[in-house]
Design a protein around this motif. Structure first.
Motif, mmCIF file in Angstrom:
data_model
loop_
_atom_site.group_PDB
_atom_site.id
_atom_site.type_symbol
_atom_site.label_atom_id
_atom_site.label_comp_id
_atom_site.label_asym_id
_atom_site.label_seq_id
_atom_site.Cartn_x
_atom_site.Cartn_y
_atom_site.Cartn_z
ATOM 1 N N LEU A 164 0.823 -1.212 0.000
ATOM 2 C CA LEU A 164 0.000 0.000 0.000
ATOM 3 C C LEU A 164 0.860 1.266 0.000
ATOM 4 C CD1 LEU A 164 -2.744 1.321 0.007
ATOM 5 C CD2 LEU A 164 -2.850 1.034 2.487
ATOM 6 N N PRO A 165 1.892 1.381 0.852
ATOM 7 C CA PRO A 165 2.777 2.550 0.729
ATOM 8 C C PRO A 165 3.494 2.609 -0.617
ATOM 9 C CG PRO A 165 3.061 1.498 2.861
ATOM 10 C CD PRO A 165 2.225 0.581 2.032
ATOM 11 N N TYR A 166 3.803 1.438 -1.186
ATOM 12 C CA TYR A 166 4.477 1.378 -2.484
ATOM 13 C C TYR A 166 3.595 1.994 -3.573
ATOM 14 C CZ TYR A 166 6.726 -0.774 -6.577
ATOM 15 O OH TYR A 166 7.344 -0.991 -7.784
ATOM 16 N N VAL A 167 2.332 1.607 -3.604
ATOM 17 C CA VAL A 167 1.400 2.130 -4.611
ATOM 18 C C VAL A 167 1.110 3.612 -4.364
ATOM 19 C CG1 VAL A 167 -0.951 1.968 -5.511
ATOM 20 C CG2 VAL A 167 0.352 -0.112 -5.056
ATOM 21 N N ALA A 168 0.863 3.974 -3.113
ATOM 22 C CA ALA A 168 0.519 5.362 -2.805
ATOM 23 C C ALA A 168 1.666 6.310 -3.139
ATOM 24 C CB ALA A 168 0.151 5.483 -1.326
ATOM 25 N N THR A 169 2.885 5.922 -2.803
ATOM 26 C CA THR A 169 4.037 6.765 -3.121
ATOM 27 C C THR A 169 4.241 6.862 -4.622
ATOM 28 O OG1 THR A 169 5.076 6.036 -1.051
ATOM 29 C CG2 THR A 169 6.473 7.161 -2.640
ATOM 30 N N GLY A 170 4.051 5.762 -5.338
ATOM 31 C CA GLY A 170 4.163 5.791 -6.788
ATOM 32 C C GLY A 170 3.133 6.717 -7.421
ATOM 33 N N LEU A 171 1.900 6.671 -6.916
ATOM 34 C CA LEU A 171 0.853 7.562 -7.436
ATOM 35 C C LEU A 171 1.167 9.022 -7.128
ATOM 36 C CD1 LEU A 171 -2.431 5.607 -6.593
ATOM 37 C CD2 LEU A 171 -1.527 6.108 -8.865
ATOM 38 N N LEU A 172 1.713 9.266 -5.949
ATOM 39 C CA LEU A 172 2.077 10.621 -5.563
ATOM 40 C C LEU A 172 3.092 11.215 -6.542
ATOM 41 C CD1 LEU A 172 2.300 12.980 -3.472
ATOM 42 C CD2 LEU A 172 3.990 11.595 -2.276
ATOM 43 N N ILE A 173 4.104 10.427 -6.875
ATOM 44 C CA ILE A 173 5.133 10.897 -7.813
ATOM 45 C C ILE A 173 4.575 10.993 -9.219
ATOM 46 C CG2 ILE A 173 7.422 10.395 -8.742
ATOM 47 C CD1 ILE A 173 7.911 8.777 -6.129
ATOM 48 N N TRP A 174 3.765 10.009 -9.606
ATOM 49 C CA TRP A 174 3.208 10.009 -10.965
ATOM 50 C C TRP A 174 2.299 11.201 -11.205
ATOM 51 C CZ3 TRP A 174 3.846 8.296 -15.632
ATOM 52 C CH2 TRP A 174 2.805 8.383 -16.543
ATOM 53 N N ASN A 175 1.545 11.620 -10.188
ATOM 54 C CA ASN A 175 0.670 12.780 -10.350
ATOM 55 C C ASN A 175 1.470 14.027 -10.698
ATOM 56 O OD1 ASN A 175 -1.688 11.416 -9.925
ATOM 57 N ND2 ASN A 175 -1.979 12.098 -7.824
ATOM 58 N N PHE A 176 2.642 14.164 -10.093
ATOM 59 C CA PHE A 176 3.484 15.313 -10.421
ATOM 60 C C PHE A 176 4.006 15.203 -11.854
ATOM 61 C CE2 PHE A 176 7.601 17.381 -10.793
ATOM 62 C CZ PHE A 176 7.337 18.650 -10.294
ATOM 63 N N ILE A 177 4.495 14.026 -12.225
ATOM 64 C CA ILE A 177 5.044 13.835 -13.571
ATOM 65 C C ILE A 177 3.975 14.048 -14.634
ATOM 66 C CG2 ILE A 177 6.116 12.162 -15.128
ATOM 67 C CD1 ILE A 177 7.437 10.883 -12.692
ATOM 68 N N SER A 178 2.836 13.379 -14.469
ATOM 69 C CA SER A 178 1.774 13.494 -15.478
ATOM 70 C C SER A 178 1.202 14.904 -15.527
ATOM 71 C CB SER A 178 0.661 12.484 -15.178
ATOM 72 O OG SER A 178 0.047 12.763 -13.923
ATOM 73 N N GLY A 179 1.165 15.594 -14.380
ATOM 74 C CA GLY A 179 0.676 16.967 -14.373
ATOM 75 C C GLY A 179 1.561 17.880 -15.203
ATOM 76 N N CYS A 180 2.876 17.706 -15.073
ATOM 77 C CA CYS A 180 3.807 18.520 -15.868
ATOM 78 C C CYS A 180 3.687 18.189 -17.351
ATOM 79 C CB CYS A 180 5.239 18.289 -15.391
ATOM 80 S SG CYS A 180 5.602 18.973 -13.751
ATOM 81 N N ILE A 181 3.448 16.918 -17.666
ATOM 82 C CA ILE A 181 3.358 16.518 -19.073
ATOM 83 C C ILE A 181 2.055 17.018 -19.701
ATOM 84 C CG2 ILE A 181 3.181 14.557 -20.644
ATOM 85 C CD1 ILE A 181 4.979 12.996 -18.728
ATOM 86 N N LEU A 182 0.933 16.740 -19.036
ATOM 87 C CA LEU A 182 -0.372 17.077 -19.611
ATOM 88 C C LEU A 182 -0.614 18.583 -19.640
ATOM 89 C CD1 LEU A 182 -2.555 14.262 -17.980
ATOM 90 C CD2 LEU A 182 -1.625 14.343 -20.299
ATOM 91 N N GLU A 183 -0.375 19.244 -18.524
ATOM 92 C CA GLU A 183 -0.587 20.689 -18.496
ATOM 93 C C GLU A 183 0.517 21.423 -19.244
ATOM 94 O OE1 GLU A 183 -1.534 22.452 -14.780
ATOM 95 O OE2 GLU A 183 -2.732 20.753 -14.079
ATOM 96 N N GLY A 184 1.705 20.806 -19.293
ATOM 97 C CA GLY A 184 2.796 21.435 -20.031
ATOM 98 C C GLY A 184 2.507 21.544 -21.511
ATOM 99 N N SER A 185 1.796 20.558 -22.061
ATOM 100 C CA SER A 185 1.482 20.604 -23.491
ATOM 101 C C SER A 185 0.492 21.717 -23.832
ATOM 102 C CB SER A 185 0.907 19.251 -23.946
ATOM 103 O OG SER A 185 -0.325 18.984 -23.287
ATOM 104 N N GLU A 186 -0.189 22.261 -22.839
ATOM 105 C CA GLU A 186 -1.156 23.334 -23.082
ATOM 106 C C GLU A 186 -0.819 24.594 -22.289
ATOM 107 O OE1 GLU A 186 -5.001 21.755 -22.213
ATOM 108 O OE2 GLU A 186 -5.077 20.550 -24.048
#
Length: 309
Positions: free
Chosen positions: A111-133
């Protein structure tokens, strides 16, 4: 042959200027000297780096705007920005329990493994998706506000950083409920996140400029990002696959996914796992190459963005 003077100055486009002096006997002397143009053209490294510097100097402005973006999103909400952490906690808990049951993993560590991964992924995907616009979404400001383009990039990365810090509360709660073997390597989480921030900057610049010119790019990036999520070890364990001899060789294909290395350099210190320096090396190489490409794009097309939006 010395080029003629026009109004006491050399004509535009000449490679030499003419220095005019008056000798002691009153005669006129001319001397050809190299000319250095003090006003660089729109496609110049000087203006590209100046854009980044000027944007950074206006950090009071983009810092305020980034915080206002979050406040406006949760305006008139009772809990306000706390909804960021609540929604993140609910999703992480549900996915952690579900995939722990599917893959027969120990919930205490998974559970900490998944939650921490999602926490980091949200930052990465946010920069990618919002960065394109990032430039498309700020069309009005770009057209009517004389500000450097990098200001909008700084604002975006700062906003994603605030989201990350809000969600970091979930990691803290999980460390209390499910204690992990943390040690001195936890300090590596700071430079790891700094690397993520630096990469969020070049991703936003590069994808933002390209997507402003070609409007089909944002939907493509959105679809590819969803695919990359399932290819990244966030809800499944890469180490678990490596320990299985039947799929170990095929599992190494996952290392071709750059997002995996960005997730691992931050997740490993946050969970007290052994640090794999190979991930840091790959992230360092990607950072250098990515910024080189972003700077070339900023140099060549910075002046055209205002017309493309």
């Amino acid at each position: 042959m010395v080029p003629p003077l026009v109004g006491g100055r050399p004509p535009a486009g000449t490679l030499a200027s003419v220095a005019v002096t008056v000798t002691e006997d009153g005669n006129r002397a001319e001397d050809a000297r190299p000319l250095v143009d003090a006003a660089p053209g729109p496609r110049s490294w000087q203006r590209a780096f100046a854009d980044l510097r000027q944007g950074w100097k206006q950090r009071t402005l983009w810092g305020y705007l980034g915080w206002q973006d979050i406040k406006q999103r949760y305006r008139r909400s009772v809990l306000g920005p706390l909804w960021i952490s609540i929604s993140m906690g609910v999703i992480a808990t549900a996915m952690g329990i579900l995939y722990a049951a599917l893959f027969q993993e120990d919930l205490h560590s998974f559970l900490p493994y998944v939650a921490t991964g999602l926490l980091i992924w949200n930052f990465i995907s946010g920069c990618i998706l919002e960065g394109s616009e990032v430039f498309i979404a700020n069309e009005g400001l770009i057209r009517f506000l004389p500000a450097p383009l990098s200001l909008h990039v700084y604002r975006l990365v700062w906003r994603q950083t605030l989201f990350f810090l809000h969600n970091l509360v979930i990691w803290g709660l999980l460390m209390i409920i499910f204690p992990q073997p943390l040690d001195w390597s936890l300090l590596l989480a700071i430079p790891a996140f700094v690397l993520l921030v630096f990469n969020g900057g070049w991703i936003s610049i590069l994808s933002g400029i390209i997507a402003t010119r070609f409007r089909d790019i944002p939907p493509i990036i959105s679809s590819v990002t969803q695919l990359v999520f399932f290819m990244t070890p966030i809800v499944w364990s890469y180490e678990r696959l490596l320990s299985n001899p039947a799929v170990a060789e095929r599992a190494r294909i996952a290392e071709l996914n750059p997002a995996m290395h960005f997730v691992e350099i931050l997740r490993q210190p946050l969970l007290g796992h052994d640090i794999v320096w190979r991930h840091w090396t790959i992230v360092g190489v990607i950072t250098v190459i990515g910024w080189a490409a972003a700077l070339v794009c900023l140099r060549n097309y910075r002046s055209r963005v205002a017309y493309w939006v």
